[in-house]
Design a protein around this motif. Structure first.
Motif, mmCIF file in Angstrom:
data_model
loop_
_atom_site.group_PDB
_atom_site.id
_atom_site.type_symbol
_atom_site.label_atom_id
_atom_site.label_comp_id
_atom_site.label_asym_id
_atom_site.label_seq_id
_atom_site.Cartn_x
_atom_site.Cartn_y
_atom_site.Cartn_z
ATOM 1 N N ALA A 1 16.506 2.906 0.027
ATOM 2 C CA ALA A 1 16.459 1.804 -0.837
ATOM 3 C C ALA A 1 15.215 1.237 -0.489
ATOM 4 C CB ALA A 1 17.661 0.724 -0.334
ATOM 5 N N THR A 2 14.273 0.568 -1.554
ATOM 6 C CA THR A 2 13.008 0.248 -1.314
ATOM 7 C C THR A 2 12.679 -1.006 -2.237
ATOM 8 O OG1 THR A 2 10.873 0.601 -1.093
ATOM 9 C CG2 THR A 2 12.117 2.166 -2.624
ATOM 10 N N ASP A 3 11.823 -1.834 -1.914
ATOM 11 C CA ASP A 3 11.473 -2.913 -2.690
ATOM 12 C C ASP A 3 10.277 -2.307 -3.839
ATOM 13 O OD1 ASP A 3 12.969 -4.988 -1.926
ATOM 14 O OD2 ASP A 3 11.638 -5.321 -0.200
ATOM 15 N N TYR A 4 9.614 -1.139 -3.361
ATOM 16 C CA TYR A 4 8.563 -0.669 -4.265
ATOM 17 C C TYR A 4 8.661 0.687 -4.802
ATOM 18 C CZ TYR A 4 3.732 1.000 -4.632
ATOM 19 O OH TYR A 4 2.521 1.679 -5.074
ATOM 20 N N TYR A 5 8.523 0.828 -6.006
ATOM 21 C CA TYR A 5 8.416 2.222 -6.453
ATOM 22 C C TYR A 5 7.470 2.438 -7.696
ATOM 23 C CZ TYR A 5 10.235 6.316 -9.147
ATOM 24 O OH TYR A 5 10.344 7.313 -9.910
ATOM 25 N N ILE A 6 6.917 3.457 -7.817
ATOM 26 C CA ILE A 6 6.089 3.504 -8.814
ATOM 27 C C ILE A 6 6.189 5.081 -9.466
ATOM 28 C CG2 ILE A 6 3.571 4.096 -9.567
ATOM 29 C CD1 ILE A 6 4.145 1.223 -8.947
ATOM 30 N N ASP A 7 6.592 4.950 -10.687
ATOM 31 C CA ASP A 7 7.101 6.144 -11.570
ATOM 32 C C ASP A 7 5.509 6.725 -12.110
ATOM 33 O OD1 ASP A 7 7.766 8.224 -13.446
ATOM 34 O OD2 ASP A 7 9.072 6.942 -14.466
ATOM 35 N N ASN A 8 4.925 7.512 -11.519
ATOM 36 C CA ASN A 8 3.555 8.040 -11.936
ATOM 37 C C ASN A 8 3.735 8.860 -13.072
ATOM 38 O OD1 ASN A 8 2.025 7.049 -9.563
ATOM 39 N ND2 ASN A 8 3.118 8.290 -8.385
ATOM 40 N N SER A 9 4.772 9.121 -13.641
ATOM 41 C CA SER A 9 4.718 9.818 -14.860
ATOM 42 C C SER A 9 5.023 8.647 -16.221
ATOM 43 C CB SER A 9 5.900 10.695 -15.112
ATOM 44 O OG SER A 9 7.190 10.141 -15.142
ATOM 45 N N ASP A 10 4.922 7.383 -15.776
ATOM 46 C CA ASP A 10 5.165 6.578 -16.938
ATOM 47 C C ASP A 10 3.847 6.305 -17.423
ATOM 48 O OD1 ASP A 10 5.630 4.410 -18.665
ATOM 49 O OD2 ASP A 10 6.296 2.914 -16.658
ATOM 50 N N SER A 11 3.917 7.030 -18.846
ATOM 51 C CA SER A 11 2.455 6.917 -19.809
ATOM 52 C C SER A 11 2.492 5.560 -20.433
ATOM 53 C CB SER A 11 2.619 7.897 -20.689
ATOM 54 O OG SER A 11 3.663 7.952 -21.331
ATOM 55 N N PHE A 12 3.511 4.824 -20.512
ATOM 56 C CA PHE A 12 3.459 3.450 -21.252
ATOM 57 C C PHE A 12 2.894 2.356 -20.016
ATOM 58 C CE2 PHE A 12 5.517 -0.359 -22.740
ATOM 59 C CZ PHE A 12 4.942 -0.503 -23.779
#
Length: 617
Positions: free
Chosen positions: A519-530
């Motif tokens: 569980a984390t406050d921070y997450y980046i989906d690097n595949s998110d092209s939008f």
């Protein structure tokens, strides 16, 4: 034409040497006396004090001091005794916030509020509000300023009201509670009630304490506990207004808001950055001055985007240098006192210093990284962006309950106090999500816990294992041993990212094989092209680097609060769920914990699988 003006102020001391260092602070006197039934502070003038500075400290007007001290109109002299009237404040309507006395907070009435809602929110009785706001009725108006006594002040008032007169006494070398009881006719409990600080520090030579003075020693009050009445929510429900008005979106908001960022840029270390040639340039992470600069860069991109929506702001950026004296100096600035919203400071040691200044000036504060809780009496409005440990465990428990079946839960710890606190929080979260206690097993490292856990792995169930240990070597060994067991058992390891995320030696192979879920406050989906990829491109085009965590957080936090204040105005606190705001790393959801305190409850459940990270909630 630009509607957002950013002022970068990095040299507080050199800008305000006379203002910051020449002012003499005024301490509220502990001596109180009554004249014709009216209470007065007895203040002794010290060098450098003026009528204006004394009036400001006590929250009264200069004219009120002169009214009761006619000789003060001509001049003040060191040692001169002044009678300062108590309880002279008035509620009024106006754009300028009045001077706030020590022990009080000013509240500005907004749409949808009534006096009963204010009474409940601050837990203050109507009699007390009317006592400190002459002519106050239940017919309040939007924009009206109401003086709210803090709980600590009200308790002190109840205590001091039992005595006709109070004086200041300097503790002598041989003084103890028995001697003082003989001298002032009150016991230790009464002395500690009048002087709460001596409960911790004891009676130390030279400190000044408040003691009563009795002309009639036959009428000395006895000790009794002091408590404040609780204001029930029923009073709000029975007198409620349509609160939808409070959260009505502002169309074409033209107001210019004042925002502040207190950030350690360490401009005093500028010489460390300048080098004679390019060969001497170090990696960016080796320069402390660049440690937090990405947050500011992300914030600037968010404000640029807000400007295109029509948002207008004046932004003050102050370099705190992570220094308490610099922080204190910033809090004295006129620009600081006029802020609507403050981001920072970045270090916990400075948070409490900022809280008091924010309370005194009705500034909303967005806390970025502070790990501890705060006293609601010491703040105006405080927003904690990090979700709590309890909330993170609840997110993991909810994921288990909603998405998994036929499992066996193991929890391993090593018996430390922090481990046991986490164990209690985790158990509560699991039970709160209707997880059967018969499927939960607890192991202690100090009693051969890891070996016992491995022996009791289930071959026909999903083995979910929580590790509460904060020890890099133990965690690495734990992963190595369990990774061997994945040949025969289905295993999923769970932990908090704030613990495991700080360790860089944990093997990605192990994390992936064991389907590490956190569980984390921070997450980046690097595949998110939008969203993500366009943001990274814009960040790189502007600053010639790919953003790290601080760059994303700087954007997200500024984007969220920028939207809130733009669409709902300065009193946006109750409206967080009315405006769906999509951020890049975390979609914030703030709940009200108590008066003045709001905390984000959104968190991400992330799972490692096949060397990739996936969001599971």
């Amino acid at each position: 034409m630009s509607f957002i003006r950013i002022l970068f102020i990095s040299f507080v001391f050199s800008v305000l040497p006379q203002v910051v260092f020449s002012q003499v602070s005024v301490t509220i006197s502990k001596e109180i006396t009554k004249v014709d039934g009216k209470s007065f502070y007895i203040h002794r003038v010290e060098k450098g004090q003026t009528l204006y500075s004394i009036a400001k400290a006590y929250g009264v007007k200069v004219e009120q001091i002169v009214k009761y001290n006619t000789n003060a109109k001509k001049e003040l002299s060191i040692g001169q005794v002044l009678k300062i009237p108590k309880n002279e404040a008035f509620s009024h309507i106006g754009t300028d916030k009045p001077i706030t006395p020590e022990g009080f907070t000013y509240h500005k009435v907004v749409k949808g509020e009534n006096l009963y809602r204010i009474m409940y929110d601050y837990q203050v009785k109507l009699d007390d509000l009317q006592k400190y706001n002459k002519d106050l009725t239940t017919n309040i108006q939007i924009g009206q300023w109401i003086l709210i006594p803090n709980k600590s002040f009200l308790k002190a008032e109840l205590v001091t009201s039992k005595y006709d007169s109070l004086i200041t006494y300097k503790v002598k070398r041989r003084d103890n509670f028995f001697r003082l009881e003989k001298k002032f006719h009150i016991n230790q409990q009464q002395l500690e009630q009048l002087n709460p600080e001596i409960k911790e520090s004891g009676l130390q030579k030279g400190i000044e304490i408040t003691v009563p003075y009795f002309e009639d020693k036959s009428n000395i009050p006895e000790y009794e506990e002091v408590s404040l009445d609780t204001i029930s929510y029923e009073i709000v429900k029975n007198n409620e207004l349509d609160t939808n008005y409070h959260c009505e979106k502002i169309e074409y908001n033209q107001h210019i808001y004042k925002l502040g960022l207190m950030i350690p840029i360490y401009s005093n270390l500028d010489a460390d950055i300048r080098v004679e040639n390019d060969y001497l340039i170090k990696g960016i992470d080796e320069y402390v001055s660049f440690r937090f600069i990405e947050f500011y860069q992300g914030m600037k991109l968010a404000l640029d985007s807000m400007e295109k929506l029509g948002f207008k702001a004046e932004v003050f950026v102050w370099d705190t240098k992570a220094d308490t004296n610099t922080v204190d100096s910033i809090c004295m600035l006129k620009e600081f006192k006029e802020l609507d919203l403050l981001f920072g400071p970045f270090y916990s040691k400075n948070v409490k210093r900022v809280q008091k200044a924010a309370r005194d000036n009705s500034i909303k504060v967005v806390d970025l990284f502070s790990p501890y809780f705060i006293n609601a009496d010491s703040i105006s409005q405080f927003f904690i962006t990090n979700s709590s440990v309890n909330n993170k465990y609840n997110a993991l428990a909810k994921y288990i309950s909603d998405s998994l079946s036929n499992y066996r839960i193991s929890i391993i710890h090593q018996g430390y106090d922090e481990d046991l606190k986490s164990l209690n929080s985790l158990k509560n979260a699991l039970l709160g999500n209707n997880i059967d206690t018969n499927s939960i097993y607890v192991y202690d490292y100090t009693f051969n816990g890891l070996n016992n856990l491995e022996k009791e792995l289930s071959s026909d169930k999903q083995n979910i294992i929580f590790n509460l240990v904060d020890d890099e070597a133990k965690i690495s060994d734990f992963l190595r041993q369990l990774n061997i067991e994945t040949k025969d058992y289905s295993i999923m390891v769970m932990a908090l990212d704030k613990v495991w995320g700080k360790y860089r030696t944990l093997e990605l192979d192990y994390l992936s094989h064991l389907k590490y879920t956190c569980a984390t406050d921070y997450y980046i989906d690097n595949s998110d092209s939008f969203v993500v990829i366009p943001f990274e491109k814009k960040f790189y085009d502007t600053y010639k680097r790919i953003p790290s965590k601080l760059g994303y957080l700087g954007f997200d936090i500024s984007w969220y609060f920028g939207n809130e204040i733009y669409y709902f105005g300065s009193n946006f606190s109750e409206c967080g769920d009315r405006l769906p705001i999509r951020n890049i790393s975390t979609n914030y959801t703030f709940i009200k914990l108590r008066q003045g305190v709001y905390r984000n409850i959104s968190t991400n459940v992330i799972q490692y699988d096949n060397y990739q990270k996936y969001k599971k909630n």
